[in-house]
Design a protein around this motif. Sequence first.
Motif, PDB file in Angstrom:
ATOM      1  N   ALA A 149       0.812  -1.224   0.000  1.00 38.02           N
ATOM      2  CA  ALA A 149       0.000   0.000   0.000  1.00 38.02           C
ATOM      3  C   ALA A 149       0.842   1.270   0.000  1.00 38.02           C
ATOM      4  O   ALA A 149       0.320   2.369  -0.184  1.00 38.02           O
ATOM      5  N   CYS A 150       2.154   1.114   0.154  1.00 37.91           N
ATOM      6  CA  CYS A 150       3.045   2.245   0.421  1.00 37.91           C
ATOM      7  C   CYS A 150       3.492   2.953  -0.847  1.00 37.91           C
ATOM      8  O   CYS A 150       4.006   2.327  -1.771  1.00 37.91           O
ATOM      9  N   ASP A 151       3.293   4.260  -0.892  1.00 36.53           N
ATOM     10  CA  ASP A 151       3.897   5.138  -1.901  1.00 36.53           C
ATOM     11  C   ASP A 151       5.012   5.884  -1.178  1.00 36.53           C
ATOM     12  O   ASP A 151       4.753   6.780  -0.373  1.00 36.53           O
ATOM     13  N   LEU A 152       6.264   5.477  -1.415  1.00 33.35           N
ATOM     14  CA  LEU A 152       7.401   5.981  -0.649  1.00 33.35           C
ATOM     15  C   LEU A 152       7.936   7.270  -1.266  1.00 33.35           C
ATOM     16  O   LEU A 152       8.343   7.294  -2.422  1.00 33.35           O
ATOM     17  N   ILE A 153       7.943   8.344  -0.462  1.00 37.03           N
ATOM     18  CA  ILE A 153       8.393   9.657  -0.910  1.00 37.03           C
ATOM     19  C   ILE A 153       9.501  10.142   0.014  1.00 37.03           C
ATOM     20  O   ILE A 153       9.340  10.147   1.242  1.00 37.03           O
ATOM     21  N   LEU A 154      10.612  10.563  -0.555  1.00 39.62           N
ATOM     22  CA  LEU A 154      11.714  11.138   0.207  1.00 39.62           C
ATOM     23  C   LEU A 154      11.848  12.610  -0.157  1.00 39.62           C
ATOM     24  O   LEU A 154      11.927  12.957  -1.338  1.00 39.62           O
ATOM     25  N   ILE A 155      11.857  13.461   0.865  1.00 38.27           N
ATOM     26  CA  ILE A 155      12.015  14.902   0.652  1.00 38.27           C
ATOM     27  C   ILE A 155      13.452  15.271   0.950  1.00 38.27           C
ATOM     28  O   ILE A 155      13.894  15.235   2.105  1.00 38.27           O
ATOM     29  N   GLU A 156      14.204  15.566  -0.111  1.00 39.36           N
ATOM     30  CA  GLU A 156      15.629  15.815   0.031  1.00 39.36           C
ATOM     31  C   GLU A 156      16.098  16.838  -0.997  1.00 39.36           C
ATOM     32  O   GLU A 156      16.124  16.567  -2.195  1.00 39.36           O
TER      33      GLU A 156
END
Length: 357
Positions: A107-114
């Motif tokens: 179910a995971c939509d993985l988002i990294l803010i960098e």
Amino acid sequence: MSLKERLAREIALTGPMTVADYVTRCLHDPAEGYYATRPALGAQGDFITAPLVSQMFGELIGLWAVETWHRLGAPERFRFVEVGPGDGTLMDDALRAARVAPGFLEACDLILIEPSGPLRQVQERRLSQADVSPRWVSSLTQVETDAPVILIANEVLDCLPARQFVRTEGGWAERRVGVTDEGGLTFGLVGISGGFDKPPYEIEPGQVIEISEQQAAFGRDLGALVHQASGAALLIDYGRDRPGPGDTLQGLWRHSKVDVLEKPGEADLTQWADFPAVLEAAIRSGADVTGCLGQGAFLRRLGIEARAERLSSARPASAPVIARQLDRLIAPDQMGELFKAAAIFSPRSLSVPGFEA
């Protein structure tokens, strides 16, 4: 021309620079900023964060995210967001621990803010074999709000600088960075009559207060995101859990404190997280917040002592190392009390793991 020389030239032309502007330039100058060009994490770098102390930290954060997902009703789709993922260790450990929860990773939509290009490359390498492929964005406002959000921000607030104001015998002044006759950088005071909200507590002459517009803006944007999307955001950082004075600006280079004016762009510069201001801004954006817990108390509630015992039983030869890692994370004279944890969440009915009354 070095960053130090460019800053001195700019200040000579335009006047003394606020502490917040100076720190921002030192960290993010495109050509020579610390995070833009040479971030150095870990034992061989300039500083070490909790995920690098022990795998237990990231594993427990992963299980915190799993439990939060369950309490949100185990939605079929949600955004799993980390702000400032460092070298990717925390998320790598968190995703590994999350394998115990059927349906979570699917179910995971993985988002990294960098915003740092070099760190994005490090994170991409670290997570190249992860169960979920991440995507990168540059700010909170780029995270979609059409699905619940579970967000982690570990040691992010301390990278968002604050202006400094000083109570003098003659009134209020702002501490700014100026230039000496020899062309070096120096701190000085510029008298002011307004421009900030005076604190609701007593300040003695000579004391410094710090006000971070960037931290407040982060709390505002994070509160708006959580309010619109639903979900929970976990903040862990070193700082204050109540308003008060103090000059917390420091430079770190190779694990030692250095003069913050000596190595612009070469050293990591930080200031304490202002949890009260961040949480107040989130409330004004429509979200709810928990109180602050010391990191030690929070990790104990998540079961870190039991996890350490299981790791020690599985690897008896490593038991002394694991005990030292545990002490580093939760002991009052280590990271246990200076570091705080707090959560921003919505809806109000959500019970955030680790913060139950």
